[in-house]
Scaffold this motif. Structure first.
Motif, PDB file in Angstrom:
ATOM      1  N   ALA A 187       2.898   6.597 -21.638  1.00  0.00           N
ATOM      2  CA  ALA A 187       3.847   7.713 -21.588  1.00  0.00           C
ATOM      3  C   ALA A 187       5.048   7.371 -20.711  1.00  0.00           C
ATOM      4  N   GLY A 188       4.815   6.695 -19.577  1.00  0.00           N
ATOM      5  CA  GLY A 188       5.934   6.272 -18.738  1.00  0.00           C
ATOM      6  C   GLY A 188       6.820   5.261 -19.433  1.00  0.00           C
ATOM      7  N   SER A 189       6.203   4.325 -20.172  1.00  0.00           N
ATOM      8  CA  SER A 189       6.981   3.342 -20.921  1.00  0.00           C
ATOM      9  C   SER A 189       7.783   4.003 -22.031  1.00  0.00           C
ATOM     10  N   THR A 190       7.176   4.987 -22.686  1.00  0.00           N
ATOM     11  CA  THR A 190       7.887   5.722 -23.744  1.00  0.00           C
ATOM     12  C   THR A 190       9.106   6.445 -23.184  1.00  0.00           C
ATOM     13  N   LEU A 191       8.953   7.044 -22.024  1.00  0.00           N
ATOM     14  CA  LEU A 191      10.085   7.745 -21.420  1.00  0.00           C
ATOM     15  C   LEU A 191      11.209   6.770 -21.091  1.00  0.00           C
ATOM     16  N   ALA A 192      10.868   5.617 -20.517  1.00  0.00           N
ATOM     17  CA  ALA A 192      11.893   4.622 -20.192  1.00  0.00           C
ATOM     18  C   ALA A 192      12.608   4.148 -21.455  1.00  0.00           C
ATOM     19  N   MET A 193      11.844   3.889 -22.518  1.00  0.00           N
ATOM     20  CA  MET A 193      12.456   3.458 -23.775  1.00  0.00           C
ATOM     21  C   MET A 193      13.337   4.551 -24.368  1.00  0.00           C
ATOM     22  N   SER A 194      12.897   5.793 -24.288  1.00  0.00           N
ATOM     23  CA  SER A 194      13.670   6.896 -24.858  1.00  0.00           C
ATOM     24  C   SER A 194      14.991   7.084 -24.130  1.00  0.00           C
ATOM     25  N   VAL A 195      14.975   6.865 -22.813  1.00  0.00           N
ATOM     26  CA  VAL A 195      16.231   6.932 -22.061  1.00  0.00           C
ATOM     27  C   VAL A 195      17.182   5.839 -22.537  1.00  0.00           C
ATOM     28  N   LEU A 196      16.674   4.629 -22.733  1.00  0.00           N
ATOM     29  CA  LEU A 196      17.523   3.518 -23.175  1.00  0.00           C
ATOM     30  C   LEU A 196      18.075   3.753 -24.572  1.00  0.00           C
ATOM     31  N   LEU A 197      17.280   4.391 -25.433  1.00  0.00           N
ATOM     32  CA  LEU A 197      17.712   4.613 -26.811  1.00  0.00           C
ATOM     33  C   LEU A 197      18.516   5.890 -26.985  1.00  0.00           C
ATOM     34  N   PHE A 198      18.716   6.637 -25.910  1.00  0.00           N
ATOM     35  CA  PHE A 198      19.532   7.844 -26.004  1.00  0.00           C
ATOM     36  C   PHE A 198      20.993   7.427 -26.216  1.00  0.00           C
ATOM     37  N   PRO A 199      21.738   8.127 -27.061  1.00  0.00           N
ATOM     38  CA  PRO A 199      23.110   7.718 -27.365  1.00  0.00           C
ATOM     39  C   PRO A 199      23.963   7.536 -26.118  1.00  0.00           C
ATOM     40  N   GLY A 200      24.619   6.383 -26.029  1.00  0.00           N
ATOM     41  CA  GLY A 200      25.562   6.102 -24.958  1.00  0.00           C
ATOM     42  C   GLY A 200      24.990   5.387 -23.752  1.00  0.00           C
ATOM     43  N   VAL A 201      23.665   5.333 -23.597  1.00  0.00           N
ATOM     44  CA  VAL A 201      23.080   4.732 -22.395  1.00  0.00           C
ATOM     45  C   VAL A 201      23.312   3.225 -22.365  1.00  0.00           C
ATOM     46  N   LEU A 202      23.058   2.554 -23.473  1.00  0.00           N
ATOM     47  CA  LEU A 202      23.270   1.106 -23.501  1.00  0.00           C
ATOM     48  C   LEU A 202      24.742   0.758 -23.275  1.00  0.00           C
ATOM     49  N   GLU A 203      25.633   1.598 -23.775  1.00  0.00           N
ATOM     50  CA  GLU A 203      27.057   1.353 -23.553  1.00  0.00           C
ATOM     51  C   GLU A 203      27.392   1.418 -22.056  1.00  0.00           C
ATOM     52  N   VAL A 204      26.794   2.381 -21.361  1.00  0.00           N
ATOM     53  CA  VAL A 204      27.045   2.506 -19.922  1.00  0.00           C
ATOM     54  C   VAL A 204      26.500   1.289 -19.189  1.00  0.00           C
TER      55      VAL A 204
END
Length: 698
Positions: A479-496
């Motif tokens: 569940a912690g890994s899923t949350l971290a991945m979901s934050v990374l895949l949220f629109p705009g995060v990788l761009e930042v």
């Protein structure tokens, strides 16, 4: 009193000394040979993987320390080998003194006889619904030209974040509400471990016959060849200028794996490529498969063998995309980054699970050792490990285990971050490569987790995997890994992240932190009422059928893999034959110009024949507008038979500046054959078909 006299006259029974009693007790408690064999088989995956981690961690430390005293790689290797022998002998002595003990995974202890707290049905429905929506829309959106085309990425990104937050809350609630019982769960059996060992050995054997050409091997194997032939660590450029130019800024000398291959080959008198692909790589294949088995066995709530089989099938059958996890396995495990994602990531999750369950020093030591291994394999470790461990540490903290999370983070990150800081202080900050591609969240998902039905399966594993894994610690960490991945895949995060760090070229590797193949396999263990075993088998069969029908298998030409009837080097065999032919020519000293495909192969054959451009992808490190790069690009165009060539005077100037003394081109390249005499070269060698070549020298 006769009875008394009779007793008095009878000889007294001999009394045993304390030492004799201990020996008798030890003899009685000593397991039979059959029992010892079964225990050894059950423990073999743990013994082999842990020993591999500790041995390579020791090598990496010795490799880094060797910089301080300028040791030759072969000397470092011999010191390391002797240390491993001494350590193994000490371990055997300790085992003999302490008595037999199981080396199987220290299983976490679950509640037995007490039901886990039920999930609140409304929240469970919300998590399952949101996770399903995000998985389906992500898989369809990533297909781009399919029925999902036009779906904005905020839909899978937003629903995925909602599912991740809800899943972590459910995992926390169950973890806090489930007391620890007295019976261990998830222990490996001799039969299941034997199955994993057989699969690992068969996988290693199959990998010998796969040849996947990778342009990056010009650097990785080329460095090993340099070390094997010269017994030196190349601290300056070894591809283009034979140590004259500075080393590439993007390739610091922190990883130790290529030097290990070269030192091993030098000590045993082998060619570095043969030592890598025929000797070391099969061992790494076994360790990678066993690492996957250990994670599945540790995290699966039931039927671990079935889940492991599905995970292996996923890796074999879903390998067509250039960034699919199946391409980062058996066909290229010699590359440090591949061994990182295939073995280090699953083992790190195993060790984190063990640490969180037992808080044993053993678990913390193995986390630290594995972080050193990751540093020795790839610079990517400094990017992926913080996110992996960060997700796990955050999950530990949400249940109040702050100290455990901080200790795990420190053990896992001190060495890789320290090595990165040291390399940047010596080499300067990474120069942004304007030619490098940046992939946003949608394309990153498409490349790594895939698209269509396969992308939907990957999304279900990502966003609902915590509900399928074993309760308490595995569920919480997923569940912690899923949350971290979901934050990374949220629109705009990788761009930042890209704008802050300038490392956009490798951000697509961040999904490596999630143990996707293992969790996909565990999906088949979902406990369906009344049809439990049959239901798991049916789900497993459906998953494998999807992999087989919709995926591209590892052995397909579409995966850039050629299958041979005998073990081969991992490159096109005709190119290898031609380059060996070129090395035997009576060439003058100087640089060789040849078609790009042959120049990419040359460093893997020898470091003694320097070519104009072993890998064009590394040229941006030296500035695309510099004569260093432009001269090479002009000559590469000539060798490749491009129609838009630079004028002859410019070609002649580039040849003079780079000291090109030999030109070898395919005989079909009539343009280069006609220009060679004008550039001051004369023909001196030809090669017949297949791969007909014509060579000129000054």
């Amino acid at each position: 009193m006769p009875q008394v006299e009779q007793v008095a006259d009878a000889p007294a029974e001999p009394t045993s000394t304390g030492a004799e009693q201990k020996q008798n007790h030890a003899a009685e408690s000593r397991p039979s040979p059959g029992a010892r064999l079964r225990a050894l088989v059950a423990a073999a995956p743990v013994l082999l993987t842990d020993a591999g981690v500790l041995a390579f961690a020791l090598w990496t430390v010795f490799y880094h320390l060797a910089f301080l005293v300028d040791l030759a790689p072969s000397t470092t290797f011999l010191i390391w080998a002797a240390s491993c022998v001494v350590a193994f002998g000490g371990w055997l002595w300790w085992r003999r003194r302490s008595g037999p003990a199981s080396a199987a995974d220290p299983a976490d202890r679950e509640a037995v006889g007490e039901a886990a707290p039920a999930y609140p049905r409304p929240l469970l429905a919300l998590v399952v619904g949101a996770g399903t929506v995000s998985a389906v829309t992500a898989g369809l959106t990533a297909a781009a030209d399919g029925i999902g085309a036009g779906i904005p990425w905020w839909i899978p990104g937003g629903f995925g974040a909602l599912a991740a937050v809800g899943g972590l809350y459910l995992a926390r609630r169950r973890w806090l509400g489930t007391p620890v019982g007295a019976a261990p769960a998830g222990a490996a059996t001799p039969l299941s471990s034997a199955y994993a060992l057989v699969v690992a050995v068969l996988a290693a054997i199959s990998g010998l016959f796969f040849a996947r050409n990778s342009v990056d091997d010009a650097f990785f194997i080329g460095k090993s060849v340099w070390v094997a032939e010269r017994d030196q660590v190349p601290l300056r450029d070894f591809l283009f200028t034979d140590g004259v130019a500075p080393a590439m800024n993007s390739q610091p000398p922190v990883p130790s794996i290529e030097v290990f291959y070269g030192a091993f080959a030098h000590v045993f008198g082998l060619h570095a490529a043969s030592a890598t692909w025929y000797v070391v790589m099969p061992v790494m294949s076994v360790l990678a498969v066993l690492a996957l088995w250990r994670l599945v066995q540790r995290w699966a709530p039931r039927r671990a063998v079935l889940a492991f089989t599905v995970s292996v099938a996923y890796l074999y059958l879903v390998a067509g995309q250039d960034a699919a996890l199946g391409t980062f396995h058996l066909t290229r495990l010699h590359q440090g980054k591949t061994m990182f994602v295939a073995a280090v990531v699953p083992l790190m999750w195993v060790y984190l699970t063990e640490w969180f369950d037992s808080r044993s020093r053993r678990g913390l030591v193995l986390i630290a050792a594995l972080s050193i291994v990751a540093t020795g394999l790839t610079t990517t470790a400094a990017i992926v490990l913080p996110l992996l461990v960060g997700g796990a540490a955050f999950a530990m903290m949400v249940v109040g285990r702050w100290r455990d999370g901080l200790l795990a983070g420190a053990a896992a990150l001190i060495y890789p971050i320290g090595a990165t800081i040291w390399s940047r202080l010596n080499a300067g900050p990474i120069t942004e490569n304007a030619a490098a591609a940046f992939y946003d969240a949608e394309i990153t998902y498409r490349r790594t987790i895939l698209f269509g039905v396969l992308g939907v399966i990957g999304g279900l594993a990502l966003w609902l995997g915590s509900l399928a894994t074993r309760r308490r610690t595995p569920q919480l960490l997923v569940a912690g890994s899923t949350l971290a991945m979901s934050v990374l895949l949220f629109p705009g995060v990788l761009e930042v992240i890209n704008s802050l760090t300038g490392i956009g070229v490798v951000l697509w590797r961040l999904p490596w932190m999630f143990a996707l193949p293992a969790v996909i396999g565990i999906l088949c263990t979902v406990d369906l009422p009344r049809v439990r075993v049959f239901g798991s088998v049916a789900i497993a069969a459906a998953l494998v059928a999807c992999f087989a029908l919709l995926g591209t298998p590892m052995w397909s030409p579409k995966s850039y893999v050629a299958v041979h009837e005998e073990p081969v080097w991992k490159l096109p065999q005709q190119r290898k034959t031609i380059v060996f032919w070129m090395t035997r020519l009576d060439r003058p000293d100087g640089v060789v110009l040849a078609p790009s495909t042959l120049m990419h192969t040359a460093p893997m054959v020898t470091s003694r024949m320097r070519v104009v451009s072993p890998n064009d992808r590394y040229l941006p490190d030296y500035g695309m507008d510099t004569p260093f790069v432009q001269d090479r690009l002009k000559l590469v165009a000539l060798a490749n038979g491009k129609a838009d060539l630079a004028p002859v005077p410019e070609l002649a100037g580039a040849i003079e500046r780079l000291n090109v003394t030999t030109i070898c081109v395919y005989s079909s390249n009539q343009l280069a054959r006609d220009l060679a005499p004008q550039l001051g070269f004369e023909q001196f060698a030809t090669r017949k078909r297949p791969g007909a070549m014509t060579c000129f020298r000054r």
